[in-house]
Scaffold this active site. Structure first.
Site, PDB file in Angstrom:
ATOM      1  N   ASP A   1       0.922  -1.126  -0.036  1.00 52.84           N
ATOM      2  CA  ASP A   1      -0.022   0.067   0.195  1.00 52.84           C
ATOM      3  C   ASP A   1       0.939   1.128  -0.073  1.00 52.84           C
ATOM      4  OD1 ASP A   1      -2.214   1.753   0.101  1.00 52.84           O
ATOM      5  OD2 ASP A   1      -3.278   0.619   1.811  1.00 52.84           O
TER       6      ASP A   1
HETATM    7  C1  NOJ Z   1      -3.982   3.947   0.231  1.00 46.96           C
HETATM    8  C2  NOJ Z   1      -5.259   2.999   0.199  1.00 46.96           C
HETATM    9  O1  NOJ Z   1      -5.129   2.256   1.461  1.00 46.96           O
HETATM   10  C3  NOJ Z   1      -5.136   1.870  -0.890  1.00 46.96           C
HETATM   11  O2  NOJ Z   1      -6.461   1.148  -0.544  1.00 46.96           O
HETATM   12  C4  NOJ Z   1      -5.284   2.736  -2.286  1.00 46.96           C
HETATM   13  O3  NOJ Z   1      -5.285   1.643  -3.275  1.00 46.96           O
HETATM   14  C5  NOJ Z   1      -3.790   3.368  -1.941  1.00 46.96           C
HETATM   15  N1  NOJ Z   1      -3.992   4.564  -1.123  1.00 46.96           N
HETATM   16  C6  NOJ Z   1      -3.856   4.259  -3.544  1.00 46.96           C
HETATM   17  O4  NOJ Z   1      -4.402   4.982  -3.739  1.00 46.96           O
END
Ligand code: NOJ
Length: 741
Positions: free
Chosen positions: A280
């Site tokens: 993430d």
């Molecule tokens: C953080 C989020 O937790 C995740 O779900 C997302 O895909 C990413 N940012 C990218 O935006």
């Protein structure tokens, strides 16, 4: 550059042996890559938006980004990049980088792209896997037509704590429903021509955050992890998900992004997942904040060795992997393995042949047929919790209606975002349909509708209550549009309480005091604890965040063009203090009557009943369904065999409606205590007034498996209860014996 075979077989992602055997071209490419180019294939970031860079946030300027692309230091970009920017970036990658490896364009395509569908939790309330597949497919087609290749969806995290804001992106509290929706969404995104690669996220136990606080530690038993939180991921992997994204939290002290037991032990070794594991956003670097890594180099090493192939946003892999490999701290073979997976993904998406897929044509608009789908999805997501005296459906003529509340009309100083809910990054130009608009479009005489805001979402409006009360007095029926704004759910949007804001509660009390019949239209991204006049309103509709066609879909249900058919994917507790709350809890040694009548020393709160106010699976229709004649094909289920469970369902109401018939099971005595009920299957049934149907479920002994003392799945002979039911706390019950082998 073009590799030999596109090998898209049945879908954008196909892990078939044939495809794998054809990877000689990838091996040849790997052999030509420098260490830095390899690390570059594992480095994903959000595109530059201009001349500014911000090293602390890892934001690259356009000049830096272009230099990275030319040098093969970046594998792709996510979110934010418009078509022209993507085209330019791809030209640089394909024509000006040494190896010409195409870029991947990823995005959070969570509930639609140009056409905004209901948030995933709302859609889960449809209990309609075919619908979930079709909306995912529609979103994928629109996003792919805009040049994207890869979505960071579906989120398959189980959410049992309504305080957690990200429950809105998932399928709710139940394992079976979450597994089925995970598979449907993966299929929808990936199958057929022109889809997207999908990502099951966030691995793992992100929804088990302590206190429902986003990003917080999850400290749960290995059994609960395996029985509740992991199965939706396994289901997504089995459906062919191209990627898995790590979660931000730690699991019992080991941050997911460095959790080798999970990322390699479970995902790779047990489940044989061979797609890409992506971190993430800066989750590798966050190992430092967790207190798990001393610096960026260690964070990169721990993440990569644990099994994270691709780093999102931090740039740590690019910075450190070459030296880590040269210094012998990371095996070169591990680097090759990760790069190979990324190149395969690019190949299977057809990028080597068609790097400009979706970028040749001008920016596409939303597809008109998707608007119809958005209305269907929104209608099916609405849940009718209560309908005292059959107040609903309302007639389209002859009633004076007051529509009151902060969500009555976004065109009147509100925000379209509050119709869409969180994670709507790419909405089309078409204005979403507010409640006021939807009602006006449906009413025979739109002038019979009076719209009053009455209150802000969190703050009272000067004179708001007085105006609302006077409108209510002049009306025959009041529709109260209350709930949460889009800002109150989603990432980093946990709530310490799950009640309505005080200003809205005060509005509801004042309006109810007029004595007029009240229908509450609840907008919400989570289960709420309903109180006072809201809880006691004559009718209550849960409308979540329904997207582009909100107003039309709600009007369709309110006026009876369709019968409501949604079922709660999350239990609504009696009081906020009951959370985390879910139906599939274990019995205690001191259960409440009627399970165990007698003394006072029972599992209960002093002030509140234990039961949900509205349990998982609950939802009324405009029909009236009777459940009768529960029959088992045999009192014993043979070991390794099957048992048929049958019941007759009759619509004794006056309107056609759709019922969701649910099959639950309880294992009476086992070597590990078992939940009071677990959903095993469900079926949707449309019946005309007076019509009956026999619903038959097949139970296999394998359906009775649980995670045993040794953390392996086990099936144990003995007595079981089975229910055919309209919700998790009602239904007809029988029992059977699972025979010993
Ligand atoms: C953080 C989020 O937790 C995740 O779900 C997302 O895909 C990413 N940012 C990218 O935006």
């Amino acid at each position: 550059m073009a590799l030999g075979v596109t090998a898209l077989c049945c879908s954008v992602w196909c892990a078939s042996a044939a495809a794998a055997a054809d990877d000689a071209d990838i091996e040849a490419l790997l052999a030509r890559m420098t260490l830095e180019e390899k690390a570059g294939q594992l480095n994903l970031y959000a595109p530059a938006s201009g001349a500014l860079s911000n090293p602390a946030l890892h934001i690259r300027s356009l000049a830096e980004q272009e230099a990275d692309i030319r040098a093969g230091r970046v594998t792709g970009l996510f979110n934010g990049a418009g078509q022209a920017a993507k085209r330019r970036a791809q030209q640089l990658a394909v024509r000006e980088s040494r190896l010409g490896i195409p870029l991947l364009f990823a995005a959070d395509v969570i509930h639609g792209f140009r056409t905004v569908f209901p948030v995933p939790l709302a859609e889960a309330a449809s209990w309609d896997t075919d619908l979930a597949e079709r909306t995912a497919r529609a979103a994928a087609l629109e996003a792919a037509a805009d040049g994207f290749h890869w979505t960071f969806a579906p989120m398959v995290d189980i959410a049992r704590d309504a305080r957690w804001g990200r429950g809105v992106e998932g399928a709710g509290e139940d394992v079976l429903l979450a597994r089925r929706l995970a598979q449907a969404r993966v299929r929808g995104f990936q199958s057929g021509e022109g889809g997207l690669a999908s990502t099951a996220k966030h691995f793992a136990a992100y929804g088990a955050a302590e206190g429902g606080l986003d990003y917080n530690s999850a400290d749960l038993s290995p059994r609960t992890l395996r029985e509740v939180y992991l199965p939706p991921f396994k289901a997504a992997v089995e459906a062919g998900a191209a990627a898995v994204m790590t979660s931000f939290n730690d699991v019992a002290g080991i941050p997911s992004n460095a959790n080798r037991e999970l990322l390699t032990g479970v995902l790779r070794d047990e489940w044989r997942f061979d797609g890409v594991v992506v971190s993430d956003y800066t989750a590798d670097e966050e190992l430092i904040a967790h207190g798990f890594a001393a610096d960026g180099r260690e964070a990169a090493r721990l993440s990569f060795l644990a099994g994270v192939d691709m780093s999102m946003q931090s740039g740590l892999y690019l910075l450190h992997l070459p030296a880590l490999v040269q210094g012998g701290e990371v095996p070169a073979a591990r680097l090759d393995e990760a790069v190979r997976r990324v190149l395969r993904l690019k190949k299977r998406l057809g990028l080597f042949e068609q790097p400009f897929r979706g970028l040749e044509a001008p920016e596409p608009a939303a597809r008109p047929e998707h608007r119809t789908l958005a209305r269907e999805a929104a209608r099916k997501s609405v849940v009718l919790l209560r309908n005292q005296g059959g107040l609903l459906p309302l007639p389209k003529a002859g009633l004076r209606i007051a529509l009151i509340g902060p969500f009555a009309d976004e065109a009147d100083g509100g925000s379209a975002a509050d119709l869409f809910g969180p994670w709507t990054l790419f909405p089309g130009r078409a204005a979403p349909v507010s409640l006021a608009q939807g009602l006006r479009d449906a009413l025979s005489d739109p002038s019979t509708l009076k719209v009053v805001k009455g209150s802000g979402v969190n703050e009272p409006l000067p004179g708001g209550i007085a105006a609302a009360v006077s409108a209510a007095r002049r009306a025959d029926v009041v529709l109260l549009a209350l709930g949460e704004s889009a800002q109150m759910s989603g990432e980093a949007r946990s709530r310490a309480g799950i009640t309505l804001p005080a200003a809205q509660q005060a509005l509801a009390e004042a309006v109810a005091a007029t004595g007029k019949p009240v229908v509450v239209l609840l907008r919400n991204g989570r289960a709420l604890a309903l109180e006072g006049a809201v809880r006691d309103a004559q009718a209550l509709l849960v409308t979540w965040f329904l997207g582009l066609e909100t107003g039309h879909a709600v009007a369709d249900v309110l006026f009876g063009d369709v019968s409501p058919s949604g079922r709660l994917p999350v239990s609504f507790p009696q009081a906020a203090g009951q959370v985390p709350y879910h139906y599939a809890h274990r019995r205690t040694g001191r259960p409440l009557p009627p399970q165990d009548p007698g003394s006072d020393f029972k599992t209960r709160y002093i002030e509140t009943p234990n039961e949900a106010l509205y349990p998982f699976g609950h939802g009324l229709t405009y029909g009236r369904f009777d459940y009768e004649a529960l029959q088992l094909s045999h009192p014993r289920l043979p070991w390794g065999g099957t048992l048929q469970v049958k019941a007759r369902i009759t619509n004794r109401g006056a309107r056609e409606a759709e019922e969701t018939v649910q099959l639950y099971v309880h294992d009476r005595v086992a070597s590990v205590t078992r939940p009071v009920r677990e959903l095993k299957d469900f079926r949707k049934l449309r019946l005309a007034p007076g019509a009956s149907a026999e619903v038959e479920f097949t139970l296999r002994s394998a359906d009775l498996a649980f995670i045993g003392r040794d953390l392996q799945p086990v099936v144990e002979p003995g007595l079981f209860d089975v229910w055919v039911a309209p919700s998790a706390t009602q239904g007809l019950r029988a029992s059977f014996e699972l025979a010993a082998p």
